[in-house]
Design an enzyme around this catalytic site. Sequence first.
Site, PDB file in Angstrom:
ATOM      1  N   LYS A   1     -15.883  43.312  48.619  1.00 55.18           N
ATOM      2  CA  LYS A   1     -16.848  43.722  49.626  1.00 55.18           C
ATOM      3  C   LYS A   1     -16.060  44.159  50.869  1.00 55.18           C
ATOM      4  O   LYS A   1     -15.664  43.334  51.681  1.00 55.18           O
ATOM      5  CB  LYS A   1     -17.804  42.560  49.933  1.00 55.18           C
ATOM      6  CG  LYS A   1     -19.064  42.987  50.688  1.00 55.18           C
ATOM      7  CD  LYS A   1     -18.747  43.048  52.154  1.00 55.18           C
ATOM      8  CE  LYS A   1     -19.894  43.550  52.981  1.00 55.18           C
ATOM      9  NZ  LYS A   1     -19.507  43.751  54.387  1.00 55.18           N
TER      10      LYS A   1
ATOM     11  N   GLY B   1     -22.128  47.015  52.336  1.00 56.64           N
ATOM     12  CA  GLY B   1     -23.216  46.440  53.109  1.00 56.64           C
ATOM     13  C   GLY B   1     -22.672  45.528  54.189  1.00 56.64           C
ATOM     14  O   GLY B   1     -21.481  45.541  54.500  1.00 56.64           O
ATOM     15  N   ASP B   2     -23.572  44.698  54.740  1.00 60.34           N
ATOM     16  CA  ASP B   2     -23.188  43.853  55.860  1.00 60.34           C
ATOM     17  C   ASP B   2     -23.294  42.387  55.461  1.00 60.34           C
ATOM     18  O   ASP B   2     -22.666  41.938  54.508  1.00 60.34           O
ATOM     19  CB  ASP B   2     -24.044  44.177  57.074  1.00 60.34           C
ATOM     20  CG  ASP B   2     -23.459  43.665  58.388  1.00 60.34           C
ATOM     21  OD1 ASP B   2     -22.433  42.959  58.353  1.00 60.34           O
ATOM     22  OD2 ASP B   2     -24.021  43.961  59.440  1.00 60.34           O
TER      23      ASP B   2
ATOM     24  N   GLU C   1      -8.022  34.277  56.322  1.00 60.25           N
ATOM     25  CA  GLU C   1      -7.041  34.859  57.244  1.00 60.25           C
ATOM     26  C   GLU C   1      -7.840  35.318  58.452  1.00 60.25           C
ATOM     27  O   GLU C   1      -8.557  36.317  58.396  1.00 60.25           O
ATOM     28  CB  GLU C   1      -6.299  36.012  56.567  1.00 60.25           C
ATOM     29  CG  GLU C   1      -5.006  36.385  57.262  1.00 60.25           C
ATOM     30  CD  GLU C   1      -5.219  37.404  58.360  1.00 60.25           C
ATOM     31  OE1 GLU C   1      -5.257  36.985  59.545  1.00 60.25           O
ATOM     32  OE2 GLU C   1      -5.352  38.585  58.058  1.00 60.25           O
TER      33      GLU C   1
ATOM     34  N   CYS D   1      -4.866  40.990  64.125  1.00 62.29           N
ATOM     35  CA  CYS D   1      -4.885  39.545  64.365  1.00 62.29           C
ATOM     36  C   CYS D   1      -3.498  38.969  64.605  1.00 62.29           C
ATOM     37  O   CYS D   1      -3.358  37.934  65.257  1.00 62.29           O
ATOM     38  CB  CYS D   1      -5.555  38.833  63.199  1.00 62.29           C
ATOM     39  SG  CYS D   1      -4.862  39.267  61.593  1.00 62.29           S
TER      40      CYS D   1
ATOM     41  N   GLU E   1      -9.365  35.766  71.373  1.00 66.36           N
ATOM     42  CA  GLU E   1      -8.894  37.002  70.760  1.00 66.36           C
ATOM     43  C   GLU E   1      -9.733  38.164  71.276  1.00 66.36           C
ATOM     44  O   GLU E   1     -10.948  38.203  71.081  1.00 66.36           O
ATOM     45  CB  GLU E   1      -8.992  36.914  69.238  1.00 66.36           C
ATOM     46  CG  GLU E   1      -8.409  38.113  68.526  1.00 66.36           C
ATOM     47  CD  GLU E   1      -8.456  37.968  67.023  1.00 66.36           C
ATOM     48  OE1 GLU E   1      -7.427  38.233  66.367  1.00 66.36           O
ATOM     49  OE2 GLU E   1      -9.509  37.582  66.488  1.00 66.36           O
TER      50      GLU E   1
END
Length: 497
Positions: free
Chosen positions: A189, A220-221, A263, A297, A396
Amino acid sequence: MAIVQQSAVAIRESGIYIDGGWTSPSDHTLVDVENPATEEIIARVPAATSADVARAVTAARRAHDEGGWGRTTPAERREVLQRFAEIMDRRKDELVEMNVAECGSVRWFAEAGQVGGAIAHLRSTIDAMASFAWEQPSQPHFGNGIGQGLVVRESYGVVALISAYNFPLWLNMTKLAPALAAGCTVVLKPATTTPLEGLVLAEIGEEAGLPPGVLNVITGDRVPTQALVNHPDVDMVSFTGSDAVGTQIYQQAAASLKKVVLELGGKSANIVTEDADLDAVATEVVTHTIIQAGQGCSLLTRTLVHRSRQSELVEKIAAGLEAVRVGDPSDPATQMGPLISAAQRHKVEDMIAAGKEAGATLVTGGGRPAGLERGYFIEPTLFTDVENTMRIAREEIFGPVNVVIGFDTDDEAVALANDNPYGLSGAVHAHDPVRAYSIARRLRTGAVIINGGGGAFPDISMPFGGYKASGLGREYGAWGIDEYLQTKSIGWGVGRG
């Protein structure tokens, strides 16, 4: 899959890929894919439903348990992955164009990092397979007769791979390559805003000879993400994204005791001692600020510098950032492209405002570049006089914003670096490599770069993952393969009466 050519980018009106073929979703709702540099819609992809997820998981389960992918030999899987890499090489130019269009990567980075890095990771995984300890004999033991055994590594089963938008092909591949190497079957996904490179992987997998159901790709979400995490036939979830969503996935997966690899975010510290090479440091800081517009990241976004050199370093970094060419990522001369979306730019601007309100000094940047009315651009930004308790030092930002914090002793630098919820990456710059190594060993983080070694990102031949809120598990090389394997002990007796 229908493809319409517009400029150099393949515009896709696609279905979802399940059980070896393209199929229509159960709902006709579509999600727009936007070029973040132009705000133009370049594709529309399906918003997969829970029913679509169920079909994909069923196909993956059948391919693993009945189709035999889970029982293939490592050599057989390695052969398929080698073909996969060859096809990616052949389609590299197309993948670069797609990455520039949907992700906003500047061209050089799309070529070398986004696409080139993904192919390099796949080949690294293929190499790791050759020497991986797939099974090991146990030592003979003596008791009531003589016993011996074998420790075997077996695929985890059906895995859900859920990736982030900032490095779409790279992140998809850091999950897909080890999962397939281990003999798992997959439902991939990709991120909502950057799904196209994930869909192309389905085409490549089919051409490479992956049997039906081994690789399924849905778009999709939140709906497909939640459905995958909650599905009882999904054995494992690997997710890259924010720590907030990662925490939700971890909690949901706990209900069925799924294995989870996460992660997540980072706020990595770059420690600069009083005898460091400031020119080298400034170049590194600028690079980590502007790569993918700061949407990474593991980027070094907290610069901790000895107070005796702070003003000098701030001046050098500011000069470097002010020289950065921001603009059209398809232009080879551009050094930094846009943020992924209007929402992400709004978040970054809110954080810049929070830094000002907290009393930090804005040295350069902080606004939208002149002459770029369309696209989600923002200036490379630098703050100094930052306290480690400020939001801009702890959270972040995921944008081209770097903060400078002063320290007086190595102990204080280590304490500042470790006083953060995250622990993904880090760096140390010191003239004495022994001193730098000593500081590195004290940092609570998954990776440390000493004196610029390894470049902007960790070495793909070494394990990558975080401490604390930065996640669980490790990726890359043999360490990545290991996450997708179960361990089984098989023992037998010899010479019993």
